[in-house]
Design a protein around this motif. Sequence first.
Motif, mmCIF file in Angstrom:
data_model
loop_
_atom_site.group_PDB
_atom_site.id
_atom_site.type_symbol
_atom_site.label_atom_id
_atom_site.label_comp_id
_atom_site.label_asym_id
_atom_site.label_seq_id
_atom_site.Cartn_x
_atom_site.Cartn_y
_atom_site.Cartn_z
ATOM 1 N N ILE A 123 -58.396 65.164 -84.492
ATOM 2 C CA ILE A 123 -59.232 66.174 -83.834
ATOM 3 C C ILE A 123 -58.355 67.283 -83.250
ATOM 4 N N ALA A 124 -57.273 66.884 -82.570
ATOM 5 C CA ALA A 124 -56.395 67.863 -81.910
ATOM 6 C C ALA A 124 -55.679 68.760 -82.923
ATOM 7 N N VAL A 125 -55.178 68.164 -83.995
ATOM 8 C CA VAL A 125 -54.463 68.945 -85.019
ATOM 9 C C VAL A 125 -55.421 69.917 -85.714
ATOM 10 N N THR A 126 -56.645 69.463 -85.975
ATOM 11 C CA THR A 126 -57.630 70.323 -86.628
ATOM 12 C C THR A 126 -57.925 71.543 -85.762
ATOM 13 N N GLU A 127 -58.160 71.313 -84.468
ATOM 14 C CA GLU A 127 -58.429 72.444 -83.576
ATOM 15 C C GLU A 127 -57.212 73.358 -83.478
ATOM 16 N N GLN A 128 -56.034 72.764 -83.305
ATOM 17 C CA GLN A 128 -54.838 73.595 -83.162
ATOM 18 C C GLN A 128 -54.550 74.393 -84.427
ATOM 19 N N SER A 129 -54.916 73.848 -85.594
ATOM 20 C CA SER A 129 -54.665 74.586 -86.836
ATOM 21 C C SER A 129 -55.462 75.897 -86.865
ATOM 22 N N PHE A 130 -56.650 75.891 -86.244
ATOM 23 C CA PHE A 130 -57.432 77.129 -86.110
ATOM 24 C C PHE A 130 -56.625 78.151 -85.305
ATOM 25 N N GLY A 195 -62.913 95.455 -86.464
ATOM 26 C CA GLY A 195 -64.337 95.501 -86.778
ATOM 27 C C GLY A 195 -64.780 94.429 -87.754
ATOM 28 N N MET A 196 -63.820 93.760 -88.415
ATOM 29 C CA MET A 196 -64.184 92.615 -89.261
ATOM 30 C C MET A 196 -64.568 91.441 -88.366
ATOM 31 N N THR A 197 -65.607 90.705 -88.766
ATOM 32 C CA THR A 197 -65.986 89.485 -88.056
ATOM 33 C C THR A 197 -65.940 88.324 -89.037
ATOM 34 N N LEU A 198 -65.177 87.300 -88.675
ATOM 35 C CA LEU A 198 -64.850 86.205 -89.585
ATOM 36 C C LEU A 198 -65.143 84.868 -88.929
ATOM 37 N N ALA A 199 -65.540 83.891 -89.750
ATOM 38 C CA ALA A 199 -65.658 82.502 -89.297
ATOM 39 C C ALA A 199 -64.507 81.727 -89.928
ATOM 40 N N VAL A 200 -63.547 81.347 -89.091
ATOM 41 C CA VAL A 200 -62.369 80.597 -89.549
ATOM 42 C C VAL A 200 -62.631 79.133 -89.232
ATOM 43 N N GLU A 201 -62.560 78.245 -90.262
ATOM 44 C CA GLU A 201 -62.997 76.866 -90.039
ATOM 45 C C GLU A 201 -62.192 75.831 -90.818
ATOM 46 N N PRO A 202 -61.066 75.397 -90.258
ATOM 47 C CA PRO A 202 -60.324 74.318 -90.910
ATOM 48 C C PRO A 202 -61.163 73.034 -91.008
ATOM 49 N N MET A 203 -61.134 72.406 -92.206
ATOM 50 C CA MET A 203 -61.707 71.083 -92.433
ATOM 51 C C MET A 203 -60.549 70.202 -92.873
ATOM 52 N N VAL A 204 -60.257 69.170 -92.090
ATOM 53 C CA VAL A 204 -58.996 68.439 -92.218
ATOM 54 C C VAL A 204 -59.281 66.947 -92.387
ATOM 55 N N ASN A 205 -58.652 66.341 -93.396
ATOM 56 C CA ASN A 205 -58.819 64.911 -93.656
ATOM 57 C C ASN A 205 -57.584 64.146 -93.199
ATOM 58 N N ALA A 206 -57.831 62.935 -92.666
ATOM 59 C CA ALA A 206 -56.715 62.081 -92.244
ATOM 60 C C ALA A 206 -55.968 61.534 -93.449
ATOM 61 N N GLY A 207 -56.678 61.369 -94.565
ATOM 62 C CA GLY A 207 -56.056 60.859 -95.786
ATOM 63 C C GLY A 207 -55.888 61.949 -96.824
ATOM 64 N N ASP A 208 -56.373 61.685 -98.027
ATOM 65 C CA ASP A 208 -56.238 62.632 -99.134
ATOM 66 C C ASP A 208 -57.254 63.766 -99.008
#
Length: 254
Positions: A123-130, A195-208
């Motif tokens: 959870i922490a790594v996924t958030e920090q990657s954002f 002026g660009m608006t973006l949704a940045v959303e890492p999706m991260v798996n613990a395995g493969d």
Amino acid sequence: MISLKSPREIEVMRKAGRITAQARALAGSMVKPGVTTKEIDKAVREFIKSCGAKPSFLGYGGFPGSACISVNDEVIHGIPGSRTLQEGDIVSVDVGAVIDGFHGDCAATFPCGQVSDEALRLIAVTEQSFWEGIQFARPGYRVSDISHAVQQYVEANGFSVVREYVGHGVGAKLHEPPEIPNYGPAGHGARLKPGMTLAVEPMVNAGDKAIYVLKDGWTVKTADGALSAHYENSILITEGEAEVLTAVEESAHD
């Protein structure tokens, strides 16, 4: 065509972003053993409507919920239902709200009761990657500079990045150009402009990184059954650092 938002449109995007962030925080506060995903979905829907907004996801492409609620090895697009959350689960909640014609979109993964150290680290790594990625969300950089920073951080921590689903522009439509992958070499894609608006959303798996979609046509799961986490904010490219449009005061998590 990537739309640059006017000052008036940015104000509306801030409003949409605040509502969406509050809905995410509300959902997170409800992640407890014994709660059903349908109960969280209902609370999110009622809250968004109480703000004079509409849930962006409800009916989007036929999606039946107001929030995507994905548990454990579910990556994204989990359909809310009768599933009861258990101690040790991790729960990803993705919400969107539209008001005055503009959308906010954000997500986070929440622990249910006591969870494993590995789950907390994911959870922490996924958030920090954002946050690693949006250091490059400023004029002069390119879209893939964000992508590259996310991937490097995730993989340096021993996790993998989902390839098939990506971030995106957000505004008058929930999904606008450009696509923002969470992987790839730096220096590619559209040049970022104020002026660009973006949704940045890492999706991260613990395995493969491999995934598959269930027969419901929505729910995405890890192929190896490993845990997955998701973190997303809508952001505005400014002259300097990116502004997070879906930020909410920390007190909302109490």
